[in-house]
Scaffold this motif. Structure first.
Motif, mmCIF file in Angstrom:
data_model
loop_
_atom_site.group_PDB
_atom_site.id
_atom_site.type_symbol
_atom_site.label_atom_id
_atom_site.label_comp_id
_atom_site.label_asym_id
_atom_site.label_seq_id
_atom_site.Cartn_x
_atom_site.Cartn_y
_atom_site.Cartn_z
ATOM 1 N N ALA A 124 6.458 0.771 -1.640
ATOM 2 C CA ALA A 124 5.823 1.812 -0.831
ATOM 3 C C ALA A 124 6.911 2.512 -0.031
ATOM 4 O O ALA A 124 7.666 1.867 0.706
ATOM 5 C CB ALA A 124 4.780 1.204 0.099
ATOM 6 N N LEU A 166 4.537 3.945 -4.496
ATOM 7 C CA LEU A 166 3.552 4.597 -3.640
ATOM 8 C C LEU A 166 4.267 5.434 -2.596
ATOM 9 O O LEU A 166 5.119 4.922 -1.859
ATOM 10 C CB LEU A 166 2.689 3.533 -2.966
ATOM 11 C CG LEU A 166 1.718 3.992 -1.879
ATOM 12 C CD1 LEU A 166 0.696 4.976 -2.440
ATOM 13 C CD2 LEU A 166 1.026 2.782 -1.254
ATOM 14 N N VAL A 168 3.986 6.958 0.811
ATOM 15 C CA VAL A 168 3.161 6.713 1.996
ATOM 16 C C VAL A 168 3.004 8.013 2.775
ATOM 17 O O VAL A 168 4.007 8.626 3.170
ATOM 18 C CB VAL A 168 3.813 5.641 2.887
ATOM 19 C CG1 VAL A 168 3.026 5.458 4.179
ATOM 20 C CG2 VAL A 168 3.938 4.325 2.128
ATOM 21 N N LEU A 202 -1.201 0.871 2.132
ATOM 22 C CA LEU A 202 -1.358 -0.383 1.392
ATOM 23 C C LEU A 202 -2.828 -0.720 1.183
ATOM 24 O O LEU A 202 -3.227 -1.213 0.121
ATOM 25 C CB LEU A 202 -0.662 -1.521 2.141
ATOM 26 C CG LEU A 202 0.853 -1.445 2.274
ATOM 27 C CD1 LEU A 202 1.359 -2.611 3.119
ATOM 28 C CD2 LEU A 202 1.534 -1.445 0.917
#
Length: 215
Positions: A124, A166, A168, A202
């Protein structure tokens, strides 16, 4: 912004508190380092956390960015058995070491090294959060904006089902005038906002944890 200085809690601590409340305790923070930056010596030698009773392990460094971490991440993943990487890097790179395109190349190198060590690693990544320098240095501000564009493209290009990446969403209300103590490094509200950005991502994307609460 991640390692923190003597006397601070750090956003790592805020996220750990959140995950303890969401999970109970079936997880830990990992990494080959434990220290904080000591302003009196300008060295990463302090253990003076505001609350030392939490897993202090990390792989953060004062003045270290993608440029420094790409060669280190493989060994850290292998030795510490990391499953999820939480990455907030780039400001120092753009300020002192590399331009936006070179920094994006180092992101790719970082991901490649992490995956070589852990083929199913999840990562992330928080875009660069602007600091006070953008007000006085338009060229730097442009580089930050350009890198964040390249970072989003890089994350999309490299994302795979086996090893998800990912991006964020940055905390929308983060303001370096009020959420830092020096225009760059987060104070208590800044720590919560950075931790909250990771926590919400998350939870929403990978169903890890839950909604972030500051109290």
């Amino acid at each position: 912004m991640t390692i923190g200085s003597a006397g601070e809690h750090t956003w790592r601590y805020r996220l750990w508190q959140h995950l303890c409340g969401a999970y109970g305790d079936p997880f830990t923070l990992v990494g080959p380092r434990e220290t904080l930056h000591d302003p009196s010596t300008d060295e990463p030698t302090s253990y003076a956390y505001a609350d030392p009773d939490f897993p202090r392990a990390h792989l953060a460094g004062w003045g270290e960015g993608w440029f420094h971490m790409a060669p280190l991440i493989g060994d850290a993943v292998r030795s510490c058995h990391a499953d999820v990487l939480l990455v907030s890097l780039g400001l120092i790179d753009l300020g002192f070491y590399t331009n936006a395109e070179q920094t994006a190349d180092n992101v790719r190198a970082f991901v490649a090294e992490a995956r070589a060590a852990g083929p199913r690693i999840r990562t992330a990544v928080l875009p660069v959060i602007r600091n006070v320098r953008v007000e006085a240095d338009p060229a730097f501000a442009d580089q930050v904006a350009r890198f964040n564009e390249l970072l989003a493209k890089t994350v999309a290009d490299l994302d795979t089902p086996a090893s998800p990446l990912l991006l964020v969403p940055p905390p929308p209300s983060y303001d370096f005038h009020t959420d830092t103590y020096d225009g760059t490094h987060p104070n208590e509200t800044g720590e919560h906002k950075i931790a909250g950005a990771f926590a919400e991502a998350l939870w929403r994307e990978w169903d890890l944890g839950g909604p972030y609460r500051t109290a």
